[in-house]
Design a protein around this motif. Sequence first.
Motif, PDB file in Angstrom:
ATOM      1  N   GLU A 106       0.763  -1.173  -0.023  1.00 28.89           N
ATOM      2  CA  GLU A 106       0.040  -0.063   0.078  1.00 28.89           C
ATOM      3  C   GLU A 106       0.894   1.223  -0.030  1.00 28.89           C
ATOM      4  O   GLU A 106       0.716   2.469  -0.793  1.00 28.89           O
ATOM      5  CB  GLU A 106      -1.055  -0.157   1.271  1.00 28.89           C
ATOM      6  CG  GLU A 106      -1.921   1.265   1.166  1.00 28.89           C
ATOM      7  CD  GLU A 106      -2.949   1.376   2.319  1.00 28.89           C
ATOM      8  OE1 GLU A 106      -3.836   1.823   2.467  1.00 28.89           O
ATOM      9  OE2 GLU A 106      -2.897   0.013   3.359  1.00 28.89           O
ATOM     10  N   ILE A 139       2.469   1.749  -3.315  1.00 30.27           N
ATOM     11  CA  ILE A 139       1.524   1.895  -4.489  1.00 30.27           C
ATOM     12  C   ILE A 139       0.994   3.467  -4.717  1.00 30.27           C
ATOM     13  O   ILE A 139       0.656   4.185  -5.549  1.00 30.27           O
ATOM     14  CB  ILE A 139       0.163   1.172  -4.301  1.00 30.27           C
ATOM     15  CG1 ILE A 139       0.448  -0.499  -4.924  1.00 30.27           C
ATOM     16  CG2 ILE A 139      -1.174   1.661  -5.121  1.00 30.27           C
ATOM     17  CD1 ILE A 139      -0.629  -1.272  -4.512  1.00 30.27           C
ATOM     18  N   VAL A 187       4.558   1.468  -8.272  1.00 28.57           N
ATOM     19  CA  VAL A 187       3.110   0.993  -8.065  1.00 28.57           C
ATOM     20  C   VAL A 187       3.485  -0.593  -8.527  1.00 28.57           C
ATOM     21  O   VAL A 187       2.787  -1.364  -7.990  1.00 28.57           O
ATOM     22  CB  VAL A 187       2.247   1.453  -9.336  1.00 28.57           C
ATOM     23  CG1 VAL A 187       1.030   0.459  -9.368  1.00 28.57           C
ATOM     24  CG2 VAL A 187       2.004   2.965  -8.873  1.00 28.57           C
ATOM     25  N   ILE A 192       2.104  -3.724  -6.128  1.00 27.88           N
ATOM     26  CA  ILE A 192       1.184  -4.794  -6.895  1.00 27.88           C
ATOM     27  C   ILE A 192       1.869  -6.199  -6.551  1.00 27.88           C
ATOM     28  O   ILE A 192       1.177  -7.228  -6.022  1.00 27.88           O
ATOM     29  CB  ILE A 192       0.975  -4.815  -8.325  1.00 27.88           C
ATOM     30  CG1 ILE A 192       0.313  -3.333  -8.503  1.00 27.88           C
ATOM     31  CG2 ILE A 192       0.410  -5.993  -8.822  1.00 27.88           C
ATOM     32  CD1 ILE A 192      -1.231  -3.551  -8.220  1.00 27.88           C
ATOM     33  N   CYS A 246      -6.746  -0.582  -6.728  1.00 28.24           N
ATOM     34  CA  CYS A 246      -6.016  -0.457  -7.811  1.00 28.24           C
ATOM     35  C   CYS A 246      -6.766  -0.536  -8.976  1.00 28.24           C
ATOM     36  O   CYS A 246      -6.536   0.181 -10.157  1.00 28.24           O
ATOM     37  CB  CYS A 246      -4.772  -1.529  -7.862  1.00 28.24           C
ATOM     38  SG  CYS A 246      -3.633  -1.279  -6.562  1.00 28.24           S
ATOM     39  N   LEU A 300      -4.471   1.598 -11.117  1.00 26.67           N
ATOM     40  CA  LEU A 300      -3.110   1.721 -10.669  1.00 26.67           C
ATOM     41  C   LEU A 300      -2.268   0.389 -10.900  1.00 26.67           C
ATOM     42  O   LEU A 300      -2.539  -0.565 -10.246  1.00 26.67           O
ATOM     43  CB  LEU A 300      -2.962   2.316  -9.386  1.00 26.67           C
ATOM     44  CG  LEU A 300      -3.437   3.512  -8.945  1.00 26.67           C
ATOM     45  CD1 LEU A 300      -3.652   3.873  -7.493  1.00 26.67           C
ATOM     46  CD2 LEU A 300      -2.457   4.665  -9.510  1.00 26.67           C
ATOM     47  N   ARG A 312      -7.898  -0.574 -15.658  1.00 26.71           N
ATOM     48  CA  ARG A 312      -9.008  -0.248 -14.585  1.00 26.71           C
ATOM     49  C   ARG A 312     -10.202  -0.892 -15.347  1.00 26.71           C
ATOM     50  O   ARG A 312     -10.467  -1.002 -16.227  1.00 26.71           O
ATOM     51  CB  ARG A 312      -9.140   1.197 -14.992  1.00 26.71           C
ATOM     52  CG  ARG A 312     -10.484   1.776 -14.153  1.00 26.71           C
ATOM     53  CD  ARG A 312     -10.632   3.311 -14.266  1.00 26.71           C
ATOM     54  NE  ARG A 312     -11.282   3.849 -13.409  1.00 26.71           N
ATOM     55  CZ  ARG A 312     -11.805   5.059 -13.133  1.00 26.71           C
ATOM     56  NH1 ARG A 312     -11.070   5.893 -13.864  1.00 26.71           N
ATOM     57  NH2 ARG A 312     -12.691   5.520 -12.273  1.00 26.71           N
TER      58      ARG A 312
END
Length: 199
Positions: free
Chosen positions: A12, A15, A24, A28, A49, A54, A58
């Motif tokens: 977290e 990110i 990022v 992940i 995300c 992210l 999306r």
Amino acid sequence: KGYKYASAELGECYIFGYGVKQDVEKGIALLNQGIELENPRAFLIMGDCYQLGLGVKRKKSKAIDYYIQAFKKAEWDAALKLAENQYKLGGIIKKYSSIFRFLEVGADNGHGGCCFNIGLLYYYGKGHRKDLRKSKEYILKACDYGILEAENFYKLKFSKIGESSIEATKISSGQYFVNILKKWFYKKDISFEISFLYL
């Protein structure tokens, strides 16, 4: 070492760039480790995300899938995320009954943001019949959890100061203008608008 939730928490941070340089891709990878360990927070942030695009394409349906997994694992921030998505997906006719169910679970498990929003639902009679007593109860719970907007809403709607201020602005049609008191609202008017602030 040995703290099984560390990968999700560190993911977290990477990110969103909390205390570290944003990375990022690394975030992940760490979230995926957390998911393998069944960490509820990892599912929640992976949902973010997908919601925001992210590090992944999306895709709202995937975001909701992850939020549901987090919710089932008692990550109560997910209750608010699911309610928010249900609200946005509802179009003109909001599915308040579904929103209410998600918020109720979160509120009953001590989530301040859920308490505030369910207090609004009770106040305006959305998803459930209007019940000012229950509205006040949930708004006060949100105040106990330190939700500033809940404190402002309580002052405006339930305290004697708020009641007298509103009475002073009452007009013949029976509606209320809030004028200077508007600054107490996150949402700008006294018609119902759910307030998803605490994600």
